[in-house]
Design an enzyme around this catalytic site. Structure first.
Site, short mmCIF file in Angstrom:
data_model
loop_
_atom_site.label_atom_id
_atom_site.label_comp_id
_atom_site.label_asym_id
_atom_site.label_seq_id
_atom_site.Cartn_x
_atom_site.Cartn_y
_atom_site.Cartn_z
N ASN A 132 0.85 -1.19 0.00
CA ASN A 132 0.00 0.00 0.00
C ASN A 132 0.89 1.24 0.00
O ASN A 132 1.41 1.65 1.04
CB ASN A 132 -0.91 -0.01 1.23
N ASN A 137 -6.09 6.37 -1.39
CA ASN A 137 -6.99 5.80 -2.39
C ASN A 137 -7.52 4.41 -2.01
O ASN A 137 -8.04 3.68 -2.85
CB ASN A 137 -6.31 5.74 -3.78
N ASP A 138 -7.39 4.06 -0.72
CA ASP A 138 -7.84 2.73 -0.29
C ASP A 138 -9.32 2.51 -0.58
O ASP A 138 -9.75 1.42 -0.95
CB ASP A 138 -7.58 2.54 1.21
N GLY A 157 -5.95 -2.71 0.07
CA GLY A 157 -5.37 -1.39 -0.11
C GLY A 157 -4.08 -1.33 -0.90
O GLY A 157 -3.52 -0.24 -1.09
N ASP A 159 -1.59 -1.06 -4.05
CA ASP A 159 -1.80 -0.21 -5.22
C ASP A 159 -0.54 -0.10 -6.07
O ASP A 159 0.49 -0.71 -5.77
CB ASP A 159 -2.27 1.18 -4.79
N ASP A 328 -6.18 -13.96 -19.76
CA ASP A 328 -6.95 -14.82 -18.86
C ASP A 328 -7.88 -15.73 -19.67
O ASP A 328 -8.45 -15.32 -20.68
CB ASP A 328 -7.76 -13.94 -17.91
N GLU A 357 -3.58 -18.21 -20.99
CA GLU A 357 -3.90 -19.22 -19.99
C GLU A 357 -4.72 -20.33 -20.65
O GLU A 357 -5.88 -20.13 -20.99
CB GLU A 357 -4.70 -18.61 -18.84
#
Length: 616
Positions: A132, A137-138, A157, A159, A328, A357
């Site tokens: 964090n 910006n949490d 949190g 980032d 993905d 993947e």
């Protein structure tokens, strides 16, 4: 008075244009191979307008759909200079609104950018769980789920700033490329830290930072000769995606008449994609089924959808200066659509790399999905995908080191048989090799944080053909079992990433003795790997394991490395004459792990549960 009313009417009509909420892509670049750009314009009843550019840029097509809130406008930017251009909106042949649109200047040699390859070592992290760097910006006003670090499956949190703050740690470890799980906005009310149910494809999730923060991450990495890989999701969007809330066309996603709200879960039977005996119903059940209830399945066979995804991917490469994609659930997409998507990106950036993947448990089935596969050619299919992930090796790694005695198909025979099928792949160096990721139980939980076992596993991951990928925290001995505690348990916070953490594993003095032992071993072999071309591009010669001891060589004309992995609890004596075609006239070598000089003349004594990397 009459003139005043006319001016007022024009002004009022132009304010209608203020209802236009989005233009995507928000800007483009001059000099792109993908010079025909389809602008998606969104706003209340935007389809009532005709559109034109005031000069230079030619509109080649306009598509209106059943939803009047969309216009798809194709423009030709070939030979158009960098600059700001005026898009005009007309009603009854009168201009009622204007919008500027920019063509930007590309970076020098942007098209020739070099993607990740077998000379790299990729570090996979989950940004919410790594560090964090900006607590402000949490939680944000425009996202639903708020930070709750006490909840294992909540947002914690982490980032982009947290990643930037610890790039020196990754550099010290020997990492040369970073794969972060998705950073685009995911506005689901729960489990949004996962970020695979994305709600805006042109916006970094504000709880991670901004688009410019992401660009800055790439810049900071490039200053350290490191590469940035974006995790891209083509198969599905999030249920809160703004376009899902107001679909451009009904067939933008796959609806199922039999399911509630159009939902039917995928059968996950990817073999139906190439099974020559498969029923059409089974193919559809896999390809068109939703990956989960919050992940509507995107219809890549719709040309508007496919073009949107192609342009978005190219936009992020160009905007953020990316070095690769990991895609993905690659094999759940419409197979023809995803091939076109992949080819379009590789045509724009011929030296780029994309890893897909393909979570399958058979080498032939995985090889089907790699570019120029002879297996895919049987049904005239070419995915154009450079890199596939070696899930069969992963399957072996998580069980074979518990098999202390070698059977016909147990112990180190599992690894040998995996590599025996390398002939199936058209490009064996473009295989992503890993012992764990964000969806699998942690190897240090499976093997009870046994350092010797970890050394054997990482020795193999770092020295076999292909591109090695390690999962954040494994280099510290971190455990986690999703079968017992859920996915959050394999996605722990990195110790030291938050103010007040009692342990700070980002620093040598902050690590526990156990963490230090794992870290120092990882650092040693990862950094050694950086400069060994035999490991990067060399051929492989392997010998059938005996007594649970696996010996293989990586070699070029100029370099040679002998890898010995003794998975037997007992010390083993190897008769080196068996390996003479590789040892040749060499009398000795240096074991990178023990840092000792090793005689190669007669026999080699290898302690139980020990790995050796002998450089000639």
């Amino acid at each position: 008075m009459k003139n005043l009313i006319a001016i007022l009417m024009v002004f009022l009509s132009m304010t209608v244009f203020a209802q236009v909420e989005k233009i995507e892509p928000p800007f483009w670049w001059a000099g792109m191979q993908h010079s025909e750009v389809q602008l998606m314009l969104y706003g209340k009843d935007i389809a009532q307008y005709e559109v034109a550019f005031s000069n230079t840029i030619q509109i080649t097509d306009v598509v209106k759909t059943e939803n009047p809130n969309y216009l798809f406008v194709t423009i030709n930017t070939k030979n158009v200079a960098t600059g700001t251009y005026e898009l005009q909106f007309l009603k009854d042949k009168k201009i009622v609104g204007k919008q500027s649109y920019d063509l930007k200047t590309r970076r020098d040699n942007s098209a020739a950018r070099k993607g990740f390859d077998s000379s790299d070592l990729i570090y996979l992290l989950m940004p919410d769980r790594f560090a964090n760097g900006n607590s402000d910006n949490d939680s944000t006003d425009d996202t639903i789920e708020e930070v709750n670090r006490a909840e294992l499956s909540g947002r914690h949190g982490g980032d982009i700033q947290g990643i930037i703050n610890h790039l020196d740690y990754l550099d010290e470890l020997g990492v040369t490329a970073l794969w972060s799980t998705p950073l685009l906005e995911d506005n689901e009310p729960i489990l949004s830290y996962h970020t695979y149910a994305q709600s805006d494809y042109y916006k970094i999730d504000p709880r991670y930072g901004s688009n410019d923060d992401y660009k800055r991450l790439a810049s900071e990495m490039h200053e350290r000769d490191m590469k940035l890989i974006m995790d891209y999701v083509t198969n599905h969007w999030g249920s809160k995606h703004w376009m899902i809330q107001d679909l451009p066309t009904k067939d933008w996603i796959h609806y199922w008449d039999s399911g509630e709200d159009g939902f039917q879960r995928s059968s996950y039977r990817m073999t139906t994609q190439f099974d020559s005996n498969a029923s059409e119903a089974d193919k559809e059940a896999c390809m068109n089924g939703w990956f989960d209830t919050t992940m509507p399945d995107i219809n890549q066979s719709n040309p508007l959808v496919l073009n949107y995804l192609i342009q978005n991917a190219i936009w992020w490469v160009e905007f953020a200066d990316l070095d690769g994609f990991r895609v993905d659930t690659y094999s759940y997409n419409d197979k023809e659509g995803i091939a076109k998507w992949t080819k379009a990106i590789m045509d724009e950036y011929p030296n780029f790399n994309i890893a897909g993947e393909v979570w399958m448990h058979n080498q032939a089935q995985m090889a089907y999905w790699q570019k120029d596969s002879k297996i895919g050619a049987i049904d005239n299919y070419n995915s154009h995908l450079p890199t596939v992930m070696d899930f069969t090796l992963h399957d072996a790694l998580i069980v074979m080191f518990s098999e202390h005695e070698q059977g016909w198909d147990k112990g180190m025979l599992r690894a040998y048989e995996n590599f025996a099928n390398d002939f199936l792949y058209p490009d064996i160096n473009n295989i992503l090799v890993f012992a764990g990721n964000h969806d699998t139980n942690r190897i240090n939980d499976i093997y009870k944080a046994d350092l010797n076992t970890y050394k054997m596993i990482m020795t193999m991951v770092a020295t076999v053909r292909g591109i090695p990928q390690v999962y954040y925290g494994d280099e510290l001995g971190t455990g986690g079992n999703k079968d017992l505690k859920g996915d959050g348990d394999i996605r722990h916070d990195f110790p030291g990433g938050w103010k007040g953490d009692q342990i700070n594993a980002f620093t040598a003095e902050g690590r526990t003795p156990g963490q230090t032992a794992f870290f120092e071993f990882s650092k040693k072999i990862f950094n050694w790997r950086k400069s060994n071309s035999a490991i990067h591009i060399g051929k492989t010669m392997q010998f059938v394991p005996e007594n649970n001891v696996f010996v293989y060589f990586r070699y070029t004309d100029d370099e040679r490395v002998m890898v010995v992995i003794n998975n037997n609890p007992e010390t083993q004596t190897l008769k080196l004459n068996r390996f003479k075609e590789m040892i040749t006239s060499h009398k000795s070598g240096r074991d990178i792990i023990s840092e000792q000089q090793i005689s190669l003349e007669n026999t080699l004594l290898v302690a139980g549960k020990t790995a050796m990397i002998i450089e000639f």
